[in-house]
Design an enzyme around this catalytic site. Structure first.
Site, PDB file in Angstrom:
ATOM      1  N   SER A 142      41.118  53.454  55.158  1.00  0.00           N
ATOM      2  CA  SER A 142      40.499  53.652  56.467  1.00  0.00           C
ATOM      3  C   SER A 142      39.857  52.385  57.022  1.00  0.00           C
ATOM      4  CB  SER A 142      39.468  54.786  56.408  1.00  0.00           C
ATOM      5  OG  SER A 142      38.496  54.530  55.417  1.00  0.00           O
TER       6      SER A 142
ATOM      7  N   HIS B 169      34.155  50.616  57.240  1.00  0.00           N
ATOM      8  CA  HIS B 169      34.751  50.849  58.557  1.00  0.00           C
ATOM      9  C   HIS B 169      34.329  49.762  59.543  1.00  0.00           C
ATOM     10  CE1 HIS B 169      35.165  55.442  57.642  1.00  0.00           C
ATOM     11  NE2 HIS B 169      35.973  54.685  56.923  1.00  0.00           N
TER      12      HIS B 169
END
Length: 476
Positions: free
Chosen positions: A171, A224
């Site tokens: 991610s 992230h």
């Protein structure tokens, strides 16, 4: 443990309807080269996404690689839905005490290791969705570089902020691709109305997922942000290089940007390796010897079966825990939000807990930490008095076996109360234990912290006393 989850807001779709300019050209190229069977869904439409072809080979290759790694993990015996921490570490997950002490490759491999089938599926859906439109627009080479570099920066950010987390998942790298797409849209012109719509949609997608990560303690939001920032900077550099007329010079500008980001990564990573806690080397030795793996695996169950002479399970007994040995090391923990830090031995294991901010366990022995920075309707003095009254009768006399005192730990004053307890077991049995609570309260600014410890024997009480001596609270 905390690992990276895939994006949870895939409902934030991007509609590439007809419009003029360069954005529409990218869409037309995507329709022509990527979705040749879209009009014929019965002829390998889904499988075509996994087949590399000219102009669209990075996205399928990344999908195939992630799926193959997960398949290999499953074939080796790793849990399909809930792999344990030891398996993730063996397959290359990121973990600061190992990554910074020699397993440097983990900053790369962790981007291809996933925590279960659902985690993999969500990440690959997000990767496919962005890859369908970004790769024709940015080019295969640039998308590949963005994925790799964003993944490296995601790992680096995770090591810096969540050093004790076992991190895995794509991610962070995928966030980098969204950052790259966002930067491209900022710099490109053409189809202004559609471009603005896309910018708003992508911004909402990114913001929603970052806010979701702030609410879920198991999401590595630092990764992230690290991946997103790297991808965005690359997008700006690529966008500016496209304004250069000569193709050779455009390549030079793009490669220079990639080299600068890679150099910054090396410098940042080097700084982490030189500034790491000394205990990391000890943790690495314990991992190399296999003792840490044994502790992690055994510590995940408080119940062991006993066998009779015929090898049949006759009854179950409760494991009270494992005391420290010469092979155990002290692991540092700190929380930037609360300013709280301490250290705990490696024979204790962190556990998720919905009721407290931090929890460690060792068999039936455990410790939790709860804190708050501000609460307008809370009076710190009343909370302090309530803790003292928990071990006293109405006249202020201590109950039998209870204690109440004020202690100073690393320059900070705590109220410490202690009382005998019993842990009930099956068959009307019990184990004698002792609960010790440390309370820290400050009026201005209001800050409250409660540390609760349960110990079943003197040896565990001594270990907890050593933990308490390391408690430190940074005043704002």
């Amino acid at each position: 443990m905390n690992v990276r989850k895939a994006s949870q807001a895939l409902s934030a779709r991007f509609y590439f309807a007809s419009s003029g300019g360069e954005i529409q050209e990218g869409r037309e190229k995507a329709d022509e080269t990527i979705l040749p069977s879209a009009a014929e869904p019965g002829k390998g439409f889904f499988l075509s996404f996994f087949v590399p072809r000219r102009g669209f080979w990075v996205t399928p290759l990344l999908l195939d690689l992630n799926f193959l790694v997960f398949l290999a993990m499953c074939l080796s015996g790793v849990g399909i839905f809930f792999p344990d921490n030891v398996d993730l570490l063996h397959w290359g997950a990121d973990f600061a005490p190992l990554t910074l002490t020699g397993d440097y490759w983990r900053v790369l491999t962790c981007n291809y290791v996933h925590v279960g089938l659902i985690h993999l599926a969500m990440n690959m859906y997000a990767l496919l969705f962005i890859g369908l439109f970004l790769e024709p627009l940015a080019g295969s080479r640039r998308m590949a570089m963005a994925y790799v570099l964003s993944g490296l920066y995601a790992s680096l950010a995770s090591l810096s902020v969540n050093a004790e987390w076992i991190a895995a998942g794509a991610s962070g790298a995928i966030f980098g691709l969204y950052g790259l797409f966002f930067a491209y849209l900022l710099l490109r012109r053409g189809g202004e109305e559609r471009r603005k719509t896309l910018l708003v949609s992508i911004a909402f997608f990114i913001l929603y997922n970052l806010l979701f990560g702030m609410r879920d303690d198991s999401v590595d939001n630092a990764a992230h942000v690290g991946g997103l920032g790297c991808g965005f900077l690359l997008g700006l550099a690529y966008g500016m290089s496209d304004k250069v007329r000569e193709k050779s010079k455009r390549m030079v500008v793009a490669c220079l940007a990639e080299f600068v980001l890679l150099s910054e990564f090396v410098c940042w990573f080097s700084a982490l390796t030189h500034g790491m806690p000394s205990d990391y080397q000890d943790v690495r030795e314990v991992w190399r010897s296999g003792l840490l793996e044994d502790y992690i695996r055994n510590g995940e169950s408080d119940i062991l079966s006993e066998e009779d002479g015929m090898g049949q399970n006759t009854e179950y007994t409760v494991v009270e825990g494992w005391t420290m040995t010469d092979q155990d090391v002290w692991i540092p923990f700190s929380d930037e939000a609360s300013g709280f830090s301490f250290r705990y031995p490696s024979n204790w294991h962190r556990k998720p807990d919905r009721w407290s901010d931090f929890r460690i366990e060792n068999g039936l022995n455990w410790m939790t930490v709860e804190y708050s920075d501000a609460a307008a309707d809370t009076d710190a003095r009343k909370m302090k008095d309530a803790l003292k009254r928990s071990v006293c009768d109405e006249e202020g006399r201590l109950f039998d076996g209870c204690t109440c005192e004020t202690v100073v730990l690393n320059g900070t004053e705590f109220v410490k109360v202690s009382s005998p307890q019993r842990i009930s077991l099956a068959g009307k049995k019990w184990i004698e234990a002792r609960r010790t609570t440390y309370g820290y309260y400050k009026d201005n600014p209001l800050r409250c912290m409660t540390i609760v410890q349960w110990a079943t024997s003197e040896s565990f009480r001594k270990e907890m006393d050593e933990m308490a001596q390391s408690f430190f609270i940074r005043e704002p």
